[in-house]
Design an enzyme around this catalytic site. Structure first.
Site, mmCIF file in Angstrom:
data_model
loop_
_atom_site.group_PDB
_atom_site.id
_atom_site.type_symbol
_atom_site.label_atom_id
_atom_site.label_comp_id
_atom_site.label_asym_id
_atom_site.label_seq_id
_atom_site.Cartn_x
_atom_site.Cartn_y
_atom_site.Cartn_z
ATOM 1 N N HIS A 76 27.091 -13.879 -4.242
ATOM 2 C CA HIS A 76 28.335 -13.393 -4.831
ATOM 3 C C HIS A 76 29.207 -12.850 -3.713
ATOM 4 O O HIS A 76 28.698 -12.234 -2.769
ATOM 5 C CB HIS A 76 28.074 -12.274 -5.843
ATOM 6 C CG HIS A 76 27.285 -12.694 -7.039
ATOM 7 N ND1 HIS A 76 27.598 -13.805 -7.782
ATOM 8 C CD2 HIS A 76 26.192 -12.146 -7.627
ATOM 9 C CE1 HIS A 76 26.733 -13.921 -8.780
ATOM 10 N NE2 HIS A 76 25.875 -12.929 -8.696
ATOM 11 N N GLY A 138 22.854 -17.296 -14.613
ATOM 12 C CA GLY A 138 21.585 -16.580 -14.663
ATOM 13 C C GLY A 138 21.673 -15.507 -15.729
ATOM 14 O O GLY A 138 22.645 -14.750 -15.777
ATOM 15 N N LEU A 150 27.627 -15.676 -15.478
ATOM 16 C CA LEU A 150 27.985 -16.821 -14.637
ATOM 17 C C LEU A 150 28.890 -16.384 -13.493
ATOM 18 O O LEU A 150 29.565 -15.349 -13.558
ATOM 19 C CB LEU A 150 28.644 -17.929 -15.453
ATOM 20 C CG LEU A 150 30.031 -17.710 -16.057
ATOM 21 C CD1 LEU A 150 31.139 -18.003 -15.063
ATOM 22 C CD2 LEU A 150 30.217 -18.601 -17.280
ATOM 23 N N CYS A 167 20.200 -21.476 -5.549
ATOM 24 C CA CYS A 167 19.415 -21.660 -6.775
ATOM 25 C C CYS A 167 18.083 -22.353 -6.492
ATOM 26 O O CYS A 167 17.500 -22.992 -7.372
ATOM 27 C CB CYS A 167 20.212 -22.414 -7.825
ATOM 28 S SG CYS A 167 21.787 -21.597 -8.204
#
EC number: 2.3.1.181
Length: 203
Positions: A76, A138, A150, A167
């Protein structure tokens, strides 16, 4: 059924928002309205419950936080629209897989509005454009309610994804709205996806 409330949190550190999601989920009851939280985070890698540390290749100065969502490792950072989905699944008659599908379809419909053809993959939750991942998913479900959600790449530093196996997939390419030629700010993109999701969650 109560309305769905959209809260725009702006740029916030990851950990306090995660703790707020947990507290919200643990204290909500059958009268609590569902909420969507739209947020950006400073750079952080999060490692899901199934995450393997070896998928974090070279974090460098970016912190790595083990968290309680499903899935593997993701990134992120600024330029990414993160939408947290605090929904009473029992009240809405949804299972986890159905919610994942609704999240994916909200992103796919949003991208279609901007001339981008995207798809979901049964083997790897998320949304992909020509094989490159543009949105990661997730979730965690506790007490019949969901949290986490998301992350849509609007215009993040895509080079950060090279520090991990996104991922859990080695060499998985990532892309963004900006890379696909769509100029848009994070808030506008996030609100548009939230609107699509709200429509699909509302009977």
């Amino acid at each position: 059924m109560p309305d769905i409330i959209l809260k725009q949190l702006g740029l916030c550190d990851y950990d306090p928002v995660w703790r707020r999601m947990q507290a919200f989920t643990d204290t909500r009851d059958e009268t609590t309205a569902d909420e969507l939280w739209l947020v950006e985070h400073p750079p952080v890698f999060t490692l899901g419950l199934n995450g393997k540390p070896e998928h974090v290749l070279d974090p460098g100065p970016i912190p790595v936080i083990p968290v309680d969502r499903g899935g593997q490792v993701t990134y992120h950072g600024p330029g990414q629209a993160v939408l947290y989905v605090l929904v009473d699944l029992r009240r809405r008659g949804l299972g986890v897989r159905a919610l994942v599908t609704l999240l994916e379809q909200a992103v796919i419909a949003f991208l279609a509005d901007h001339g981008i053809r995207a798809e979901a993959r049964p083997d790897a939750p998320g949304v992909y454009v020509n094989g490159a991942k543009i949105a990661a998913l997730g979730l965690r479900v506790r007490r019949g309610a969901s949290y986490h959600g998301l992350a849509l790449n609007v215009d993040p530093d895509l080079s950060a994804f090279a520090r991990i196996n996104p991922c859990g997939y080695e060499g998985l390419e990532t892309t963004s709205l900006k890379a696909l030629g769509v100029e848009m700010d994070v808030e506008t993109a996030g609100r548009a996806v939230a609107d699509k999701l709200t429509q699909s969650l509302t009977p």
